[in-house]
Every structure is written in structure tokens, then in C-alpha cells.
Design a protein around this motif. Structure first.
Motif, PDB file in Angstrom:
ATOM      1  N   MET A  50       0.855  -1.013  -0.023  1.00  0.00           N
ATOM      2  CA  MET A  50       0.076   0.071   0.051  1.00  0.00           C
ATOM      3  C   MET A  50       0.685   1.362   0.110  1.00  0.00           C
ATOM      4  O   MET A  50       0.448   2.117  -0.672  1.00  0.00           O
ATOM      5  CB  MET A  50      -0.799  -0.042   1.161  1.00  0.00           C
ATOM      6  CG  MET A  50      -2.193  -0.867   1.187  1.00  0.00           C
ATOM      7  SD  MET A  50      -3.088  -1.121   2.461  1.00  0.00           S
ATOM      8  CE  MET A  50      -3.927   0.558   2.412  1.00  0.00           C
ATOM      9  N   GLU A  51       1.916   1.286   0.767  1.00  0.00           N
ATOM     10  CA  GLU A  51       2.851   2.464   1.072  1.00  0.00           C
ATOM     11  C   GLU A  51       3.427   2.605  -0.361  1.00  0.00           C
ATOM     12  O   GLU A  51       3.591   3.723  -1.122  1.00  0.00           O
ATOM     13  CB  GLU A  51       3.870   2.192   1.767  1.00  0.00           C
ATOM     14  CG  GLU A  51       3.205   2.476   3.313  1.00  0.00           C
ATOM     15  CD  GLU A  51       4.354   1.851   4.302  1.00  0.00           C
ATOM     16  OE1 GLU A  51       5.304   1.380   4.060  1.00  0.00           O
ATOM     17  OE2 GLU A  51       4.021   1.758   5.628  1.00  0.00           O
ATOM     18  N   ARG A  52       3.809   1.456  -1.349  1.00  0.00           N
ATOM     19  CA  ARG A  52       4.369   1.758  -2.447  1.00  0.00           C
ATOM     20  C   ARG A  52       3.438   2.105  -3.685  1.00  0.00           C
ATOM     21  O   ARG A  52       3.863   3.088  -4.290  1.00  0.00           O
ATOM     22  CB  ARG A  52       4.945   0.421  -3.082  1.00  0.00           C
ATOM     23  CG  ARG A  52       5.751   0.324  -4.406  1.00  0.00           C
ATOM     24  CD  ARG A  52       6.190  -1.169  -4.608  1.00  0.00           C
ATOM     25  NE  ARG A  52       7.178  -1.429  -3.750  1.00  0.00           N
ATOM     26  CZ  ARG A  52       7.818  -2.667  -3.517  1.00  0.00           C
ATOM     27  NH1 ARG A  52       7.615  -3.674  -4.605  1.00  0.00           N
ATOM     28  NH2 ARG A  52       8.792  -2.855  -2.907  1.00  0.00           N
ATOM     29  N   TRP A  53       2.040   1.769  -3.481  1.00  0.00           N
ATOM     30  CA  TRP A  53       1.022   1.873  -4.302  1.00  0.00           C
ATOM     31  C   TRP A  53       0.894   3.437  -4.315  1.00  0.00           C
ATOM     32  O   TRP A  53       0.677   4.275  -5.113  1.00  0.00           O
ATOM     33  CB  TRP A  53      -0.148   1.093  -4.149  1.00  0.00           C
ATOM     34  CG  TRP A  53      -0.165   0.025  -4.999  1.00  0.00           C
ATOM     35  CD1 TRP A  53       0.690  -0.729  -5.013  1.00  0.00           C
ATOM     36  CD2 TRP A  53      -1.492  -0.369  -5.686  1.00  0.00           C
ATOM     37  NE1 TRP A  53       0.187  -1.910  -5.843  1.00  0.00           N
ATOM     38  CE2 TRP A  53      -0.873  -1.666  -6.299  1.00  0.00           C
ATOM     39  CE3 TRP A  53      -2.508   0.178  -6.119  1.00  0.00           C
ATOM     40  CZ2 TRP A  53      -1.846  -2.277  -7.400  1.00  0.00           C
ATOM     41  CZ3 TRP A  53      -3.468  -0.361  -6.822  1.00  0.00           C
ATOM     42  CH2 TRP A  53      -2.959  -1.535  -7.603  1.00  0.00           C
ATOM     43  N   VAL A  54       0.778   3.970  -2.789  1.00  0.00           N
ATOM     44  CA  VAL A  54       0.529   5.529  -2.676  1.00  0.00           C
ATOM     45  C   VAL A  54       1.730   6.474  -2.956  1.00  0.00           C
ATOM     46  O   VAL A  54       1.290   7.425  -3.668  1.00  0.00           O
ATOM     47  CB  VAL A  54       0.317   5.661  -1.138  1.00  0.00           C
ATOM     48  CG1 VAL A  54       0.062   7.140  -0.930  1.00  0.00           C
ATOM     49  CG2 VAL A  54      -0.890   4.842  -0.869  1.00  0.00           C
ATOM     50  N   ARG A  55       2.921   6.089  -3.191  1.00  0.00           N
ATOM     51  CA  ARG A  55       4.237   6.732  -3.365  1.00  0.00           C
ATOM     52  C   ARG A  55       4.009   6.847  -4.897  1.00  0.00           C
ATOM     53  O   ARG A  55       4.455   7.939  -5.463  1.00  0.00           O
ATOM     54  CB  ARG A  55       5.394   6.132  -2.975  1.00  0.00           C
ATOM     55  CG  ARG A  55       5.626   6.408  -1.467  1.00  0.00           C
ATOM     56  CD  ARG A  55       7.251   6.212  -1.252  1.00  0.00           C
ATOM     57  NE  ARG A  55       7.500   4.639  -1.823  1.00  0.00           N
ATOM     58  CZ  ARG A  55       7.533   3.671  -1.046  1.00  0.00           C
ATOM     59  NH1 ARG A  55       7.017   3.832   0.290  1.00  0.00           N
ATOM     60  NH2 ARG A  55       7.912   2.417  -1.561  1.00  0.00           N
ATOM     61  N   LYS A  56       3.760   5.683  -5.644  1.00  0.00           N
ATOM     62  CA  LYS A  56       3.711   5.609  -7.020  1.00  0.00           C
ATOM     63  C   LYS A  56       2.662   6.258  -7.764  1.00  0.00           C
ATOM     64  O   LYS A  56       2.704   6.824  -8.858  1.00  0.00           O
ATOM     65  CB  LYS A  56       4.016   4.198  -7.594  1.00  0.00           C
ATOM     66  CG  LYS A  56       4.537   4.078  -8.955  1.00  0.00           C
ATOM     67  CD  LYS A  56       5.199   2.556  -9.378  1.00  0.00           C
ATOM     68  CE  LYS A  56       5.414   2.471 -10.591  1.00  0.00           C
ATOM     69  NZ  LYS A  56       6.115   1.067 -10.959  1.00  0.00           N
ATOM     70  N   GLN A 110      -2.460  10.215  -9.053  1.00  0.00           N
ATOM     71  CA  GLN A 110      -3.435   9.648 -10.113  1.00  0.00           C
ATOM     72  C   GLN A 110      -4.752   9.433  -9.322  1.00  0.00           C
ATOM     73  O   GLN A 110      -5.950   9.664  -9.821  1.00  0.00           O
ATOM     74  CB  GLN A 110      -2.975   8.501 -11.136  1.00  0.00           C
ATOM     75  CG  GLN A 110      -1.665   9.293 -11.762  1.00  0.00           C
ATOM     76  CD  GLN A 110      -0.394   8.665 -11.435  1.00  0.00           C
ATOM     77  OE1 GLN A 110      -0.093   9.089 -10.187  1.00  0.00           O
ATOM     78  NE2 GLN A 110       0.570   8.201 -12.006  1.00  0.00           N
ATOM     79  N   LEU A 111      -4.669   8.674  -8.069  1.00  0.00           N
ATOM     80  CA  LEU A 111      -5.818   8.215  -7.418  1.00  0.00           C
ATOM     81  C   LEU A 111      -6.190   9.290  -6.512  1.00  0.00           C
ATOM     82  O   LEU A 111      -7.078   8.977  -5.802  1.00  0.00           O
ATOM     83  CB  LEU A 111      -5.313   7.028  -6.656  1.00  0.00           C
ATOM     84  CG  LEU A 111      -4.983   5.848  -7.556  1.00  0.00           C
ATOM     85  CD1 LEU A 111      -4.445   4.763  -6.527  1.00  0.00           C
ATOM     86  CD2 LEU A 111      -6.123   5.405  -8.285  1.00  0.00           C
ATOM     87  N   HIS A 112      -5.527  10.441  -6.308  1.00  0.00           N
ATOM     88  CA  HIS A 112      -6.081  11.644  -5.366  1.00  0.00           C
ATOM     89  C   HIS A 112      -5.863  11.133  -4.032  1.00  0.00           C
ATOM     90  O   HIS A 112      -6.760  11.389  -3.161  1.00  0.00           O
ATOM     91  CB  HIS A 112      -7.567  11.944  -5.686  1.00  0.00           C
ATOM     92  CG  HIS A 112      -7.654  12.288  -7.074  1.00  0.00           C
ATOM     93  ND1 HIS A 112      -7.309  13.950  -7.723  1.00  0.00           N
ATOM     94  CD2 HIS A 112      -8.327  11.861  -8.234  1.00  0.00           C
ATOM     95  CE1 HIS A 112      -7.581  13.662  -8.785  1.00  0.00           C
ATOM     96  NE2 HIS A 112      -8.219  12.543  -9.271  1.00  0.00           N
ATOM     97  N   ILE A 113      -4.756  10.389  -3.689  1.00  0.00           N
ATOM     98  CA  ILE A 113      -4.565   9.859  -2.323  1.00  0.00           C
ATOM     99  C   ILE A 113      -3.363  10.564  -1.873  1.00  0.00           C
ATOM    100  O   ILE A 113      -2.012  10.445  -2.462  1.00  0.00           O
ATOM    101  CB  ILE A 113      -4.407   8.315  -2.421  1.00  0.00           C
ATOM    102  CG1 ILE A 113      -5.631   7.669  -2.727  1.00  0.00           C
ATOM    103  CG2 ILE A 113      -3.822   7.994  -1.183  1.00  0.00           C
ATOM    104  CD1 ILE A 113      -5.416   6.141  -2.823  1.00  0.00           C
TER     105      ILE A 113
END
Length: 422
Positions: free
Chosen positions: A293-299, A303-306
Motif C-alpha cells: 500500500m505504501e508503494r502504491w500510494v508513493r507511485k 493519479q488516485l488523489h491519495i
């Protein structure tokens, strides 16, 4: 498409040569029509399972990508100021949407269970259980999600460890209260009506050193024509439960074998081993979920507005990761479960010494539930927490009871001779 091709065209339809002509051969205890119905029904259920798993992933993925989760969070913040209320509203929107999207597949599954006469539920009865499922899941999820996101805000890096530490007592608590609080929401449980049979079952329990005062019967005939029995709960709330369909369709000797099997789970501590394994998987699951999840949020956060992981809008990402890991780990958990079931079968046949009852019980379970006697390999790996019915029946037929009895006589003779010499 690949799964459809595998199930309908590639999966072998023949049972292994070793089973042919034995009591494990479907041709011995099932009619040609029953074999056909069992094959058709099992293939449909398997296909729906393999269709439903990636469908769930896609739902969570699209809720994230198209900003639906972000919109739900914004609506919840516009409605109330307090985080507990925001969590409740956000989760209700998310739960309702996923329930509605999954409903067609759920209904298709129910429809085929009615067509093949496994389910005895009317649509209103089935819908009632679906709504109970929705609200029970919602309440439990609300508690888990509110605590989880509070921990993410409080512990930026080690939230996964804190979440797991609280998940341990929560799991044990749920196992303790499930038999007395959750299960009765769906069915009526009561002590076994047949007191003569209950006495025989309790005698078995006494023989196994199980402190049992009651065997519970549950009214399942209004829902299903299948047979089942199980052990649930822990500590003082542990229960051995028989479906009333099992009592109606199995004779006394067969019921006693089934009960001996369920008692084996208690004697061999399978419930506690299961909890321990589940919590061990959960430890690595929380850790991996945090990393991914941390990797997804950083990357992809922009785009996901997170902006950060503690935002409620990241919940579909958490559920997606957990669901994928649960599916990936299912071959291991199923393998452990199948091993325990083999142990329970061996314990039951040793206790009852009745091969005929064991074999006929399994044959009836297969017939009434339209079970796939020998499932395809992928189905067994990902779906079966029990050995295939052909394996169980063949094990009962070939179990070396006589050899073991001979060994016991030799041991007793040896012990007596030693005592005489002493």
C-alpha cells in the motif's frame, strides 16, 4: 476463458484406476444420473468461484481508479464532523455498492443450488440471510476499519504491527462469541432431541476425554438438502453441531462415526492450530499489505488523489491487497486443513471400529450434496479444505484396522509376559 476451458474441457472426468470397482468408485454408489448431476453442479460452482474472485478484485480496483472511493469519503465528511461517523457513512456506501455489484453472481449461485435441489430456501428466505450477512459484516467491518485507520494515523510506520496485535484478541473473541451470538441469527440451535442418540454420542465424548454436556442440533432442512456436522467456538462456548438433515438421512452408526470425526478436531486441538495458523498468516499479511500500500500510494497517489495512507479512500486498496493475498495463501491453508481432516477420519475409524458405517456415511454425504468425488487438481488446491470424497472413502476401505488390532494384542501379550517375569 482459461478457467472455463480448464473446467469444461481439460479437467479429467475419469477417476484413477485404483478406485475403480471399490467403494470409492462413483459407479458403485451413484446412478448415472446422479453422477451427471454432481459433475454439472460442481463444475458450475467451481466456475462461479474462479469468476467471482477476480471480479471482486476488479470491483475494488475500479472503485479506486474512477474516484468512487474519494467521492464516498467526501460525502461522509460533508455529512458529519466526527471521524467515527465519517467511517460509518463511508463504509456503508462502500459496503452497499460492493453488495449490489456482487449480487448477480450471488443470485446465480443461489439459482443453480435451487435448480439442482441442494438449496431448499425460497427467495425471501435466501434474501433474508443475505441481508443478515450484510449487516453482520458491516458492523464487524466498522469496528475493524475504525480501529485500523486510527492506528494508521497514530503509528505511521508500524501501524501494521499494532493492527495485528489487536487482531489477535479480536479473532479469539469472535471465535468465542460466534456460537452464541452470531450463528443463532441464521438458525435455531437446540440440544439434540434424540436423547438415546445423545447418550451414545456423549459416551464417545467421555471415551475421548471431552468435557461435553450436550450435542447441538440445528434446523438446516429449511435451507438445504445437504448434510453436515462441525465443531465451532472455543473454551466454554465450544460446540459440536449436527444439521437436522444429517440426522434424518444417516443411520445411528453413521452419525456416531461423523461425531467421532468432529470430536477428533477437539482432541487433536485442530481449532487452536487453525487459529494459530490464521494469525501467523495474518502477521505476514498485515506486513505485506503495509509495504504494498505504501508503494502504491508513493507511485500512484497523485493519479488516485491519495495524499496519505490514513485517508479512508485507501480502504478499497487495503481490501484488494488482503483479498489477493488470501487467495494466494489458500493452497497452503487448504493443505493444512486437508491434513487435519485425514487425521480426524483416522481417529474416527479407530474410535468407532466401523468401516461399513464410515464408507456409507461418506457415500451419502457425496450423494446428497452432489459432491465432486474426484475434483480437478486446481479446484482441489484452491477450494478443498477436505480431501476429495473418493480419497476419504478409499482410505476407509483400505484402513488397516485388523493389523492395528493384531499389534495391540501383541503389545498386550508382551506386556503381560513382562509383568509375569517381573
Amino acid at each position: 476463458m482459461a478457467i472455463y476451458y480448464y473446467l469444461y474441457d481439460m479437467a479429467p472426468g475419469e477417476i484413477p484406476e485404483i478406485y475403480k470397482g471399490t467403494s470409492a468408485d462413483p459407479a458403485v454408489f451413484l446412478t448415472a444420473a446422479e453422477q451427471t448431476l454432481g459433475k454439472e453442479y460442481s463444475t458450475i460452482k467451481n466456475f462461479l468461484f474462479f469468476l467471482g474472485v477476480p471480479f471482486e478484485w476488479l470491483v475494488y480496483f475500479f472503485i479506486l481508479v474512477f474516484g468512487v472511493s474519494k467521492k464516498f469519503e467526501e460525502w461522509s465528511k460533508q455529512t458529519v464532523r466526527f471521524s467515527v461517523g465519517q467511517t460509518a457513512i463511508y463504509l456503508f456506501y462502500l459496503s452497499l455498492l460492493t453488495f449490489l455489484l456482487a449480487f448477480p453472481l450471488q443470485y446465480i449461485s443461489y439459482h443453480f443450488s435451487r435448480v439442482y435441489r441442494i438449496s431448499a430456501q425460497t427467495f425471501p428466505q435466501w434474501m433474508k440471510n443475505e441481508l443478515i450477512d450484510f449487516w453482520v459484516s458491516y458492523v464487524l467491518m466498522f469496528v475493524l476499519v475504525f480501529v485500523l485507520y486510527a492506528l494508521i494515523k497514530r503509528f505511521k510506520k508500524k501501524w501494521w504491527l499494532a493492527a495485528w496485535a489487536l487482531f489477535v484478541p479480536f479473532t479469539v473473541f469472535m471465535m468465542y462469541v460466534q456460537p452464541v451470538l452470531i450463528d443463532p441469527l441464521y438458525n435455531d440451535f437446540y440440544p439434540l432431541k434424540n436423547k438415546q442418540l445423545e447418550t451414545k454420542i456423549l459416551n464417545l465424548a467421555d471415551k475421548a476425554n471431552i468435557p461435553a454436556d450436550h450435542v447441538y442440533e440445528v434446523n438446516k432442512s429449511k435451507e438445504t438438502n445437504a448434510l453436515n456436522a462441525y465443531v465451532t467456538g472455543i473454551g466454554g462456548n465450544a460446540r459440536i453441531v449436527l444439521w437436522d438433515t444429517t440426522l434424518k438421512k444417516l443411520n445411528e452408526e453413521e452419525v456416531l462415526f461423523v461425531m467421532a470425526h468432529e470430536m477428533a478436531h477437539y482432541v487433536k486441538k485442530h481449532i487452536y492450530i487453525g487459529i494459530g495458523s490464521y494469525l501467523a498468516f495474518a502477521f505476514f499479511g498485515f506486513w505485506l499489505a503495509a509495504k504494498w500500500m505504501e508503494r502504491w500510494v508513493r507511485k500512484y497517489g497523485k493519479q488516485l488523489h491519495i495524499k496519505e495512507l490514513s485517508q479512508l479512500r485507501t480502504l478499497p486498496l487495503f481490501l484488494l491487497v488482503i483479498s489477493m493475498m488470501a487467495f494466494a495463501s489458500s493452497p497452503f491453508s487448504n493443505a493444512i486443513s486437508r491434513f487435519e481432516e485425514k487425521q480426524a477420519d483416522a481417529y474416527a475409524i479407530e474410535m468407532t471400529r466401523d468401516k461399513e458405517a464410515a464408507i456409507s456415511a461418506f457415500q451419502k454425504l457425496a450423494r446428497e450434496g452432489l459432491s465432486e468425488v474426484k475434483p480437478p487438481a486446481l479446484v482441489k488446491i484452491f477450494r478443498y479444505g477436505h480431501p476429495a470424497m473418493a480419497e476419504r472413502i478409499y482410505m476407509m476401505e483400505t484402513y488397516p484396522l485388523e493389523v492395528k488390532e493384531g499389534k495391540r494384542k501383541e503389545e498386550r501379550s508382551g506386556a503381560s509376559a513382562q509383568k509375569s517375569r517381573d
